[in-house]
Scaffold this active site. Structure first.
Site, PDB file in Angstrom:
ATOM      1  N   CYS A 104      31.158  41.579  41.928  1.00 29.61           N
ATOM      2  CA  CYS A 104      29.859  41.988  42.480  1.00 29.61           C
ATOM      3  C   CYS A 104      29.184  40.771  43.104  1.00 29.61           C
ATOM      4  O   CYS A 104      28.606  40.855  44.191  1.00 29.61           O
ATOM      5  CB  CYS A 104      28.965  42.582  41.399  1.00 29.61           C
ATOM      6  SG  CYS A 104      29.357  44.289  40.974  1.00 29.61           S
ATOM      7  N   ASP A 115      42.647  35.802  47.451  1.00 27.33           N
ATOM      8  CA  ASP A 115      42.713  35.537  46.005  1.00 27.33           C
ATOM      9  C   ASP A 115      42.668  34.018  45.793  1.00 27.33           C
ATOM     10  O   ASP A 115      43.359  33.266  46.484  1.00 27.33           O
ATOM     11  CB  ASP A 115      44.010  36.125  45.430  1.00 27.33           C
ATOM     12  CG  ASP A 115      43.985  36.212  43.913  1.00 27.33           C
ATOM     13  OD1 ASP A 115      44.018  37.335  43.391  1.00 27.33           O
ATOM     14  OD2 ASP A 115      43.936  35.149  43.256  1.00 27.33           O
ATOM     15  N   HIS A 144      30.082  48.546  42.335  1.00 21.38           N
ATOM     16  CA  HIS A 144      30.866  48.283  41.126  1.00 21.38           C
ATOM     17  C   HIS A 144      31.492  49.560  40.569  1.00 21.38           C
ATOM     18  O   HIS A 144      30.789  50.453  40.100  1.00 21.38           O
ATOM     19  CB  HIS A 144      29.992  47.633  40.046  1.00 21.38           C
ATOM     20  CG  HIS A 144      30.778  47.266  38.824  1.00 21.38           C
ATOM     21  ND1 HIS A 144      31.342  46.024  38.643  1.00 21.38           N
ATOM     22  CD2 HIS A 144      31.144  47.993  37.749  1.00 21.38           C
ATOM     23  CE1 HIS A 144      32.003  46.008  37.500  1.00 21.38           C
ATOM     24  NE2 HIS A 144      31.899  47.193  36.926  1.00 21.38           N
ATOM     25  N   ASN A 199      45.938  46.446  39.175  1.00 21.86           N
ATOM     26  CA  ASN A 199      46.098  46.501  37.735  1.00 21.86           C
ATOM     27  C   ASN A 199      44.978  47.382  37.200  1.00 21.86           C
ATOM     28  O   ASN A 199      43.803  47.040  37.327  1.00 21.86           O
ATOM     29  CB  ASN A 199      46.035  45.089  37.148  1.00 21.86           C
ATOM     30  CG  ASN A 199      47.161  44.211  37.675  1.00 21.86           C
ATOM     31  OD1 ASN A 199      48.296  44.667  37.829  1.00 21.86           O
ATOM     32  ND2 ASN A 199      46.860  42.965  37.975  1.00 21.86           N
ATOM     33  N   GLY A 215      47.108  44.557  32.806  1.00 23.76           N
ATOM     34  CA  GLY A 215      46.818  43.217  33.316  1.00 23.76           C
ATOM     35  C   GLY A 215      45.516  43.075  34.073  1.00 23.76           C
ATOM     36  O   GLY A 215      45.267  42.032  34.676  1.00 23.76           O
ATOM     37  N   HIS A 223      39.984  46.167  42.261  1.00 27.35           N
ATOM     38  CA  HIS A 223      40.420  45.321  43.378  1.00 27.35           C
ATOM     39  C   HIS A 223      41.877  45.622  43.668  1.00 27.35           C
ATOM     40  O   HIS A 223      42.716  45.656  42.766  1.00 27.35           O
ATOM     41  CB  HIS A 223      40.211  43.827  43.075  1.00 27.35           C
ATOM     42  CG  HIS A 223      40.714  43.387  41.740  1.00 27.35           C
ATOM     43  ND1 HIS A 223      40.052  43.666  40.553  1.00 27.35           N
ATOM     44  CD2 HIS A 223      41.823  42.693  41.390  1.00 27.35           C
ATOM     45  CE1 HIS A 223      40.737  43.161  39.555  1.00 27.35           C
ATOM     46  NE2 HIS A 223      41.831  42.566  40.033  1.00 27.35           N
ATOM     47  N   HIS A 228      45.247  44.502  45.207  1.00 27.17           N
ATOM     48  CA  HIS A 228      45.981  43.313  45.614  1.00 27.17           C
ATOM     49  C   HIS A 228      46.874  43.679  46.808  1.00 27.17           C
ATOM     50  O   HIS A 228      47.601  44.675  46.761  1.00 27.17           O
ATOM     51  CB  HIS A 228      46.912  42.830  44.494  1.00 27.17           C
ATOM     52  CG  HIS A 228      46.217  42.318  43.261  1.00 27.17           C
ATOM     53  ND1 HIS A 228      46.005  40.981  43.026  1.00 27.17           N
ATOM     54  CD2 HIS A 228      45.711  42.963  42.176  1.00 27.17           C
ATOM     55  CE1 HIS A 228      45.405  40.823  41.853  1.00 27.17           C
ATOM     56  NE2 HIS A 228      45.210  42.015  41.312  1.00 27.17           N
TER      57      HIS A 228
HETATM   58  P1  5GP Z   1      43.506  41.191  37.906  1.00 27.41           P
HETATM   59  O1  5GP Z   1      44.486  40.654  36.912  1.00 27.41           O
HETATM   60  O2  5GP Z   1      42.155  41.513  37.296  1.00 27.41           O
HETATM   61  O3  5GP Z   1      44.085  42.335  38.693  1.00 27.41           O
HETATM   62  O4  5GP Z   1      43.337  40.058  38.982  1.00 27.41           O
HETATM   63  C1  5GP Z   1      42.198  39.295  39.189  1.00 27.41           C
HETATM   64  C2  5GP Z   1      42.488  38.410  40.381  1.00 27.41           C
HETATM   65  O5  5GP Z   1      41.276  37.817  40.795  1.00 27.41           O
HETATM   66  C3  5GP Z   1      43.461  37.278  40.074  1.00 27.41           C
HETATM   67  O6  5GP Z   1      44.562  37.362  40.977  1.00 27.41           O
HETATM   68  C4  5GP Z   1      42.633  36.009  40.286  1.00 27.41           C
HETATM   69  O7  5GP Z   1      43.368  34.966  40.856  1.00 27.41           O
HETATM   70  C5  5GP Z   1      41.509  36.489  41.181  1.00 27.41           C
HETATM   71  N1  5GP Z   1      40.257  35.756  41.002  1.00 27.41           N
HETATM   72  C6  5GP Z   1      39.669  35.455  39.823  1.00 27.41           C
HETATM   73  N2  5GP Z   1      38.516  34.793  40.021  1.00 27.41           N
HETATM   74  C7  5GP Z   1      38.373  34.683  41.366  1.00 27.41           C
HETATM   75  C8  5GP Z   1      37.357  34.084  42.184  1.00 27.41           C
HETATM   76  O8  5GP Z   1      36.357  33.530  41.725  1.00 27.41           O
HETATM   77  N3  5GP Z   1      37.544  34.163  43.531  1.00 27.41           N
HETATM   78  C9  5GP Z   1      38.645  34.770  44.077  1.00 27.41           C
HETATM   79  N4  5GP Z   1      38.728  34.773  45.409  1.00 27.41           N
HETATM   80  N5  5GP Z   1      39.617  35.341  43.334  1.00 27.41           N
HETATM   81  C10 5GP Z   1      39.481  35.301  41.989  1.00 27.41           C
HETATM   82 ZN    ZN Z   2      31.374  44.462  39.938  1.00 23.89          ZN
END
Ligand code: 5GP
Ligand code: ZN
Length: 132
Positions: free
Chosen positions: A6, A29, A45, A85, A91, A98, A100
């Protein structure tokens, strides 16, 4: 509001934003799995897909498509793993949906989506009966 994504959507935290519209935003990322790894999020959100209203799902996936084309054109890549995820066991670390988009390059050593977990199902018929 304590949600990191957010804050990114609201520009309270810096990120490398490559696309933005009324409903969604796409940014690199911070810890890319591969060159060009993008995250696409709804600006609002929602923890996961089941919370997103139908109209916004359409908008969100239009952005996923646009970003895939952007990567194809700008990074000259034609293969991707695209997904999210959903939930802690899968994960999900950040509880703001989000998607990927992970570009894949020839012989990059990575696997397919199905290699994330390979436990299998020892009773496919029972599973089918429950689900159909
Ligand atoms: P999840 O495991 O929740 O699907 O993935 C979270 C993703 O967010 C990870 O790939 C991580 O590298 C990315 N991420 C975490 N914190 C930040 C941030 O502050 N900025 C950006 N651009 N990516 C983030
Ligand atoms: Zn949020």
């Amino acid at each position: 509001m304590s949600c990191l994504f957010c804050k990114i959507a609201n520009k309270e935290i810096d990120s490398k934003i490559v696309y933005e519209d009324e409903f969604s935003i796409a940014f690199l990322d911070i810890n890319p799995s591969q060159k060009g790894h993008l995250l696409v999020i709804p600006k609002k959100h929602y923890q996961n897909l089941t919370e997103v209203p139908e109209e916004e799902i359409t908008k969100l996936f239009e952005t996923v498509k646009k970003m895939t084309i952007l990567l194809e054109e700008k990074l000259n890549v034609s293969s991707f793993n695209i997904g999210w995820n959903h939930g802690e066991d899968a994960g999900q670390v950040i509880n703001h949906l989000h998607i990927h988009i992970i570009p894949r390059y020839p012989n990059d050593g990575g696997g397919s989506m199905q290699t994330i977990v390979e436990t299998g199902d020892d009773n496919l018929e029972e599973t089918y009966q429950k689900l159909k």
